[in-house]
Design a protein around this motif. Structure first.
Motif, PDB file in Angstrom:
ATOM      1  N   VAL A 232       0.869  -1.173   0.000  1.00 61.17           N
ATOM      2  CA  VAL A 232       0.000   0.000   0.000  1.00 61.17           C
ATOM      3  C   VAL A 232       0.904   1.220   0.000  1.00 61.17           C
ATOM      4  O   VAL A 232       1.821   1.328   0.822  1.00 61.17           O
ATOM      5  N   ARG A 233       0.657   2.138  -0.925  1.00 59.44           N
ATOM      6  CA  ARG A 233       1.496   3.330  -1.055  1.00 59.44           C
ATOM      7  C   ARG A 233       0.650   4.584  -0.872  1.00 59.44           C
ATOM      8  O   ARG A 233      -0.536   4.586  -1.204  1.00 59.44           O
ATOM      9  N   PRO A 234       1.259   5.664  -0.419  1.00 64.55           N
ATOM     10  CA  PRO A 234       0.516   6.928  -0.332  1.00 64.55           C
ATOM     11  C   PRO A 234       0.398   7.577  -1.705  1.00 64.55           C
ATOM     12  O   PRO A 234       1.158   7.270  -2.626  1.00 64.55           O
ATOM     13  N   GLY A 235      -0.555   8.488  -1.806  1.00 67.47           N
ATOM     14  CA  GLY A 235      -0.664   9.263  -3.037  1.00 67.47           C
ATOM     15  C   GLY A 235      -1.957   9.035  -3.785  1.00 67.47           C
ATOM     16  O   GLY A 235      -2.744   8.155  -3.464  1.00 67.47           O
ATOM     17  N   GLN A 236      -2.164   9.863  -4.805  1.00 67.24           N
ATOM     18  CA  GLN A 236      -3.329   9.771  -5.676  1.00 67.24           C
ATOM     19  C   GLN A 236      -2.965   9.002  -6.940  1.00 67.24           C
ATOM     20  O   GLN A 236      -1.877   9.178  -7.491  1.00 67.24           O
ATOM     21  N   PRO A 237      -3.869   8.153  -7.411  1.00 64.20           N
ATOM     22  CA  PRO A 237      -3.546   7.326  -8.577  1.00 64.20           C
ATOM     23  C   PRO A 237      -3.089   8.120  -9.790  1.00 64.20           C
ATOM     24  O   PRO A 237      -2.191   7.681 -10.520  1.00 64.20           O
ATOM     25  N   GLU A 238      -3.704   9.285 -10.027  1.00 65.53           N
ATOM     26  CA  GLU A 238      -3.403  10.059 -11.223  1.00 65.53           C
ATOM     27  C   GLU A 238      -1.929  10.420 -11.344  1.00 65.53           C
ATOM     28  O   GLU A 238      -1.398  10.562 -12.437  1.00 65.53           O
ATOM     29  N   THR A 239      -1.262  10.573 -10.189  1.00 61.74           N
ATOM     30  CA  THR A 239       0.149  10.970 -10.229  1.00 61.74           C
ATOM     31  C   THR A 239       1.078   9.890  -9.685  1.00 61.74           C
ATOM     32  O   THR A 239       2.172   9.690 -10.206  1.00 61.74           O
ATOM     33  N   ALA A 240       0.648   9.188  -8.655  1.00 61.96           N
ATOM     34  CA  ALA A 240       1.547   8.258  -7.969  1.00 61.96           C
ATOM     35  C   ALA A 240       1.878   7.034  -8.810  1.00 61.96           C
ATOM     36  O   ALA A 240       3.014   6.542  -8.787  1.00 61.96           O
ATOM     37  N   LEU A 241       0.925   6.499  -9.561  1.00 63.26           N
ATOM     38  CA  LEU A 241       1.188   5.293 -10.341  1.00 63.26           C
ATOM     39  C   LEU A 241       2.276   5.522 -11.384  1.00 63.26           C
ATOM     40  O   LEU A 241       3.196   4.716 -11.535  1.00 63.26           O
ATOM     41  N   ALA A 242       2.170   6.632 -12.103  1.00 63.08           N
ATOM     42  CA  ALA A 242       3.185   6.929 -13.113  1.00 63.08           C
ATOM     43  C   ALA A 242       4.559   7.097 -12.477  1.00 63.08           C
ATOM     44  O   ALA A 242       5.574   6.676 -13.039  1.00 63.08           O
ATOM     45  N   ALA A 243       4.594   7.710 -11.292  1.00 61.13           N
ATOM     46  CA  ALA A 243       5.873   7.896 -10.600  1.00 61.13           C
ATOM     47  C   ALA A 243       6.474   6.555 -10.182  1.00 61.13           C
ATOM     48  O   ALA A 243       7.683   6.337 -10.295  1.00 61.13           O
ATOM     49  N   ILE A 244       5.640   5.642  -9.699  1.00 64.44           N
ATOM     50  CA  ILE A 244       6.136   4.316  -9.302  1.00 64.44           C
ATOM     51  C   ILE A 244       6.676   3.574 -10.514  1.00 64.44           C
ATOM     52  O   ILE A 244       7.747   2.954 -10.459  1.00 64.44           O
ATOM     53  N   VAL A 245       5.940   3.629 -11.619  1.00 61.16           N
ATOM     54  CA  VAL A 245       6.393   2.970 -12.848  1.00 61.16           C
ATOM     55  C   VAL A 245       7.764   3.492 -13.261  1.00 61.16           C
ATOM     56  O   VAL A 245       8.675   2.720 -13.586  1.00 61.16           O
ATOM     57  N   PHE A 250       9.257  -0.324 -13.721  1.00 67.75           N
ATOM     58  CA  PHE A 250       8.259  -1.284 -14.202  1.00 67.75           C
ATOM     59  C   PHE A 250       8.154  -1.192 -15.721  1.00 67.75           C
ATOM     60  O   PHE A 250       8.315  -0.126 -16.313  1.00 67.75           O
ATOM     61  N   ASP A 251       7.861  -2.330 -16.338  1.00 70.90           N
ATOM     62  CA  ASP A 251       7.805  -2.403 -17.794  1.00 70.90           C
ATOM     63  C   ASP A 251       6.380  -2.405 -18.335  1.00 70.90           C
ATOM     64  O   ASP A 251       6.174  -2.261 -19.543  1.00 70.90           O
ATOM     65  N   MET A 252       5.397  -2.583 -17.459  1.00 65.12           N
ATOM     66  CA  MET A 252       4.006  -2.611 -17.895  1.00 65.12           C
ATOM     67  C   MET A 252       3.103  -2.320 -16.703  1.00 65.12           C
ATOM     68  O   MET A 252       3.430  -2.673 -15.570  1.00 65.12           O
ATOM     69  N   LEU A 253       1.971  -1.654 -16.981  1.00 62.40           N
ATOM     70  CA  LEU A 253       0.974  -1.359 -15.957  1.00 62.40           C
ATOM     71  C   LEU A 253      -0.326  -2.048 -16.330  1.00 62.40           C
ATOM     72  O   LEU A 253      -0.775  -1.967 -17.478  1.00 62.40           O
ATOM     73  N   VAL A 254      -0.932  -2.741 -15.365  1.00 72.77           N
ATOM     74  CA  VAL A 254      -2.233  -3.370 -15.559  1.00 72.77           C
ATOM     75  C   VAL A 254      -3.214  -2.728 -14.590  1.00 72.77           C
ATOM     76  O   VAL A 254      -2.920  -2.599 -13.404  1.00 72.77           O
TER      77      VAL A 254
END
Length: 287
Positions: A232-245, A250-254
């Motif tokens: 579980v990570r902090p943040g909002q999906p709109e910005t945090a997911l791209a930052a984690i990738v 990461f090579d792919m997002l599902v």
């Protein structure tokens, strides 16, 4: 990916993303052994062979001029058809060079969503480029066809990045919703994800429901023989997911096309749209 489905559908339009769509389709085919069907759709305007230009001709103009304009329209339609077949021939060559044993092509006229409804019944997955030939790159515009396809399709949509690179590490966005659960089930049943490192992540707070859900998902994936971790990570999906990738390679997002708290509407979720725009890696969307 349902085992009863047995075709990989690759939508190509001649844009710079078409080669990437073919490369990713070849990668999936290499892992599943399934054939690839390449589809190119001529839009209704392109497919129209003639246009009524009589209203633009002044009174007294010779009929020969009208005939010449009609001939030009017909010639343009033929050239567009030739271009469509050339796009399909190039795609076939790319796939065969990549080792795909069975490649079919389909040239259609009309609306791309109508074509998708026709071809996706036997599809394992539908691949499309992030942006189409007419997209506005300066504004980060997503092709209107992509958004319409995500709304209309009942199959997983694989949104190809600009260029193919080997896929080893996959990030899965999990929010406990139906789309997210379908994504987990899809991964567990698919040969594509065998041998890949899968990390399931929830953004926000670790509620008991989320914690239990993550434990269940990792157990399901590990039972399927997939190396899976969850956090579980902090943040909002709109910005945090791209930052984690980006930060963690990461090579792919599902992810699900719709969040569990979002009322299903005629547009794809804003988080989904933001992810496709911002991520430089392929995005697999589940309905």
């Amino acid at each position: 990916m349902n085992r009863a489905q047995h075709k990989i559908v690759a939508l190509v339009d001649g844009s710079i993303y078409s080669a990437s769509v073919c490369d990713h389709a070849a990668w999936i085919s290499g892992l599943t052994g399934e054939p690839v069907e390449v589809v190119h759709v001529l839009g209704r305007r392109e497919a129209s062979q003639t246009q009524d230009r009589s209203g633009t001709i002044a009174l007294g103009a010779r009929s020969a001029l009208l005939q010449e304009l009609a001939d030009l329209d017909a010639q343009r339609a033929r050239l567009i058809g030739h271009r469509g077949r050339a796009i399909l021939d190039d795609a076939r060559a790319l796939l065969e060079t990549a080792g795909v044993a069975e490649v079919t092509t389909r040239l259609r006229q009309g609306d791309i969503v109508d074509t998708l409804a026709e071809v996706e019944a036997e599809a394992r997955v539908v691949l499309i480029g992030k942006r189409g030939e007419a997209a506005d790159f300066a504004k980060g515009h997503l092709g209107s066809n992509l958004e319409r396809i995500v709304r209309a399709s009942r199959r997983p949509i694989f949104v190809a990045s600009r260029a193919f690179r080997p896929i080893k590490k996959v990030l899965v966005a999990y929010d406990g919703g139906v789309s997210a659960m379908k994504a987990i089930d899809h991964i567990a049943q698919s040969a594509v994800f065998q041998g890949l490192e899968v990390h399931v992540v929830t953004l926000g707070h670790a509620t008991p429901d989320i914690t239990n859900g993550l434990e269940d998902t990792t157990a399901m994936l590990r039972k399927a023989g997939i190396a899976a971790e969850a956090s579980v990570r902090p943040g909002q999906p709109e910005t945090a997911l791209a930052a984690i990738v980006e930060d963690e390679g990461f090579d792919m997002l599902v992810m699900g096309a719709y969040g569990h708290s979002r009322i299903r509407s005629l547009i794809i979720g804003s988080t989904t749209t933001a992810m496709i725009r911002s991520c430089k890696v392929p995005v697999v969307l589940m309905r």
